[in-house]
Design a protein around this motif. Structure first.
Motif, PDB file in Angstrom:
ATOM      1  N   ALA A 137       0.821  -1.211   0.000  1.00  0.00           N
ATOM      2  CA  ALA A 137       0.000   0.000   0.000  1.00  0.00           C
ATOM      3  C   ALA A 137       0.858   1.265   0.000  1.00  0.00           C
ATOM      4  O   ALA A 137       0.474   2.292  -0.541  1.00  0.00           O
ATOM      5  CB  ALA A 137      -0.926  -0.006   1.213  1.00  0.00           C
ATOM      6  N   TYR A 138       2.042   1.179   0.617  1.00  0.00           N
ATOM      7  CA  TYR A 138       2.918   2.352   0.707  1.00  0.00           C
ATOM      8  C   TYR A 138       3.871   2.468  -0.473  1.00  0.00           C
ATOM      9  O   TYR A 138       4.691   3.389  -0.513  1.00  0.00           O
ATOM     10  CB  TYR A 138       3.720   2.309   2.015  1.00  0.00           C
ATOM     11  N   GLY A 140       3.576   3.422  -3.475  1.00  0.00           N
ATOM     12  CA  GLY A 140       3.504   4.647  -4.279  1.00  0.00           C
ATOM     13  C   GLY A 140       4.097   5.847  -3.563  1.00  0.00           C
ATOM     14  O   GLY A 140       4.447   6.847  -4.188  1.00  0.00           O
ATOM     15  N   LEU A 141       4.172   5.766  -2.238  1.00  0.00           N
ATOM     16  CA  LEU A 141       4.588   6.921  -1.438  1.00  0.00           C
ATOM     17  C   LEU A 141       6.054   6.900  -1.034  1.00  0.00           C
ATOM     18  O   LEU A 141       6.700   7.946  -0.983  1.00  0.00           O
ATOM     19  CB  LEU A 141       3.742   6.982  -0.153  1.00  0.00           C
ATOM     20  N   VAL A 142       6.543   5.721  -0.675  1.00  0.00           N
ATOM     21  CA  VAL A 142       7.935   5.613  -0.197  1.00  0.00           C
ATOM     22  C   VAL A 142       8.611   4.390  -0.824  1.00  0.00           C
ATOM     23  O   VAL A 142       7.956   3.563  -1.468  1.00  0.00           O
ATOM     24  CB  VAL A 142       7.997   5.503   1.350  1.00  0.00           C
ATOM     25  N   GLN A 212      10.227   5.683   7.024  1.00  0.00           N
ATOM     26  CA  GLN A 212      10.280   6.736   6.013  1.00  0.00           C
ATOM     27  C   GLN A 212       9.133   7.736   6.156  1.00  0.00           C
ATOM     28  O   GLN A 212       9.127   8.784   5.530  1.00  0.00           O
ATOM     29  CB  GLN A 212      10.253   6.127   4.601  1.00  0.00           C
ATOM     30  N   LEU A 213       8.132   7.366   6.980  1.00  0.00           N
ATOM     31  CA  LEU A 213       7.010   8.276   7.207  1.00  0.00           C
ATOM     32  C   LEU A 213       7.314   9.262   8.338  1.00  0.00           C
ATOM     33  O   LEU A 213       6.476  10.108   8.661  1.00  0.00           O
ATOM     34  CB  LEU A 213       5.741   7.493   7.542  1.00  0.00           C
ATOM     35  N   GLY A 214       8.505   9.136   8.941  1.00  0.00           N
ATOM     36  CA  GLY A 214       8.907  10.058  10.005  1.00  0.00           C
ATOM     37  C   GLY A 214       7.886  10.099  11.120  1.00  0.00           C
ATOM     38  O   GLY A 214       7.436   9.068  11.608  1.00  0.00           O
ATOM     39  N   GLY A 216       4.898  11.143  10.808  1.00  0.00           N
ATOM     40  CA  GLY A 216       3.538  11.093  10.249  1.00  0.00           C
ATOM     41  C   GLY A 216       2.645  10.177  11.082  1.00  0.00           C
ATOM     42  O   GLY A 216       3.070   9.088  11.467  1.00  0.00           O
ATOM     43  N   LEU A 218       0.154   8.330  10.390  1.00  0.00           N
ATOM     44  CA  LEU A 218      -0.237   7.034   9.830  1.00  0.00           C
ATOM     45  C   LEU A 218       0.799   5.953  10.135  1.00  0.00           C
ATOM     46  O   LEU A 218       0.523   4.756  10.014  1.00  0.00           O
ATOM     47  CB  LEU A 218      -0.444   7.132   8.316  1.00  0.00           C
TER      48      LEU A 218
ATOM     49  N   PRO B  14       2.097  16.182   8.594  1.00  0.00           N
ATOM     50  CA  PRO B  14       1.730  15.523   9.863  1.00  0.00           C
ATOM     51  C   PRO B  14       1.061  14.162   9.667  1.00  0.00           C
ATOM     52  O   PRO B  14       0.995  13.359  10.584  1.00  0.00           O
ATOM     53  CB  PRO B  14       0.730  16.499  10.496  1.00  0.00           C
ATOM     54  N   LEU B  15       0.576  13.918   8.451  1.00  0.00           N
ATOM     55  CA  LEU B  15      -0.136  12.670   8.181  1.00  0.00           C
ATOM     56  C   LEU B  15       0.811  11.553   7.744  1.00  0.00           C
ATOM     57  O   LEU B  15       0.784  10.442   8.290  1.00  0.00           O
ATOM     58  CB  LEU B  15      -1.177  12.929   7.080  1.00  0.00           C
ATOM     59  N   VAL B  16       1.666  11.833   6.777  1.00  0.00           N
ATOM     60  CA  VAL B  16       2.529  10.788   6.206  1.00  0.00           C
ATOM     61  C   VAL B  16       4.018  11.133   6.229  1.00  0.00           C
ATOM     62  O   VAL B  16       4.842  10.395   5.691  1.00  0.00           O
ATOM     63  CB  VAL B  16       2.117  10.439   4.752  1.00  0.00           C
TER      64      VAL B  16
END
Lengths: 278, 75
Positions: A137-138, A140-142, A212-214, A216, A218, B14-16
């Motif tokens: 799911a991630y 596309g983002l990381v 990688q979402l730091g 964040g 989620l 803040p979300l991702v």
């Protein structure tokens, strides 16, 4: 700002999942002295049976919490299906515990190996499916390729260690009679392999993705899932090794399994909070 | 009033986290042949579509819709 206003604001900002999470922790903590009491030679049958059933009931409750959160998120949503798979994994463990309790406490049959083990090992499969779905799911983002490769490496090295320390010296060289038949041999292999290949390795891959979402929000629930997986893999590896190497099983290992599944349930509540509209 | 990329970063960080938020913004800009700094209000629809596509698998629709409302509110 008046003191009353501060209290109202503090209550308003408190997450609605804080109290359910505290309740789960307290109910789980209550099991620790009960489980210790079960080891006492002077414990009454009523207290022993009550503590036994309480531990099984806790596992059922933890599974229900995760499944309930997943249903609340919705099955049409990918993220809802990820949590449902995790919830079904813990449900498999709870069903295994129900079978184990039935055999051990009521039917007075040695529960190992039995159908209970089929449910216990099924947790690995659902856990793996949940984490692979989350990692994909991630994508596309990381970056997810390197974490997946790291996970495969952990699985390969972990399998090598399990083979050298446990499978080769103890399990593969043991007779079918010692292992409780073919089914006993299969599950004796599946437990330690599942701990490193299907639990630890995907947890490492997931950790490398969510880092990688730091900060964040989620990422928060998945960090708790990683913690639960590490506790589960560690405690189960200790359990299997202690059993085969004859170093002695201790009652706190049971607490480890409860802690792992408690962390998965807390993760679901953290997810519910992370998905809250701010 | 914030620019589109600043507004999106402020809401998505803040979300991702900053890396994933930047992926959403830069990906949109790249698909439009622009830089993130060049994104303007006219590019909002493209940014929203990209955010929905990338965040869809990792967050419930309600969270994504709320994030989009916040971005629009900052413009």
């Amino acid at each position: 700002m008046s003191e009353t206003t501060s209290v109202i604001q503090a209550r308003a900002s408190r997450s609605p999942v804080t109290i359910p999470a505290i309740v789960l922790v307290v109910l789980s903590a209550l099991y620790v002295p009960l489980r210790a009491t079960m080891e006492s030679p002077t414990v009454s049958d009523a207290l022993y049976n009550g503590a036994y059933l309480y531990g099984t009931a806790l596992q059922i409750m933890l599974a229900l919490v995760i499944v309930a959160v997943a249903i609340t998120i919705g099955m049409k949503q990918s993220v809802g299906r990820q949590w449902l798979l995790l919830g079904l994994g813990v449900t498999m463990y709870a069903i295994g515990d129900i079978c184990w309790t039935l055999f051990d406490l009521f039917l007075e049959i040695d529960p190992y190996p039995s159908i209970a083990d089929a449910f216990y090992v099924a947790e690995y499969a659902f856990f793996l499916a949940a984490l692979l779905l989350a990692i994909r799911a991630y994508s596309g983002l990381v970056e997810t390729k390197r974490p997946l490769i790291a996970g495969v490496l952990v699985a390969a090295v972990g399998f090598g260690v399990v083979y050298a320390v446990l499978l080769q010296p103890y399990i593969l060289s043991a007779s079918l009679e010692e292992l409780g038949g073919t089914w006993g041999k299969i599950v004796s292999i599946l437990y330690p392999v599942g701990d490193v290949v299907l639990m630890l390795a995907p947890a490492v891959a997931l950790a490398l993705v969510v880092r990688q979402l730091g900060a964040g929000r989620l990422a928060r629930p998945w960090w708790v899932v990683v913690a639960g997986a590490l506790v589960f893999a560690l405690i189960d590896s200790f359990f299997v090794y202690a059993e085969w190497a004859g170093t002695g099983l201790t009652w706190w290992m049971d607490i480890g399994y409860l802690t792992a599944n408690l962390l998965f349930a807390i993760a679901a509540l953290v997810a519910k909070d992370a998905y809250r509209i701010t | 009033m914030a620019g589109l990329s600043e507004a999106a970063m402020a809401v998505l960080d803040p979300l991702v986290g900053a890396t994933a938020a930047s992926t959403c913004v830069r990906g949109t800009a790249l698909s439009l042949g622009k830089t993130a700094e060049d994104l303007g209000p006219d590019d909002l629809a493209a940014l929203e579509a990209n955010i929905k596509r990338l965040l869809g698998p990792v967050a419930p629709e309600s969270v994504i819709d709320d994030a989009l409302r916040q971005i629009e509110g900052r413009l």
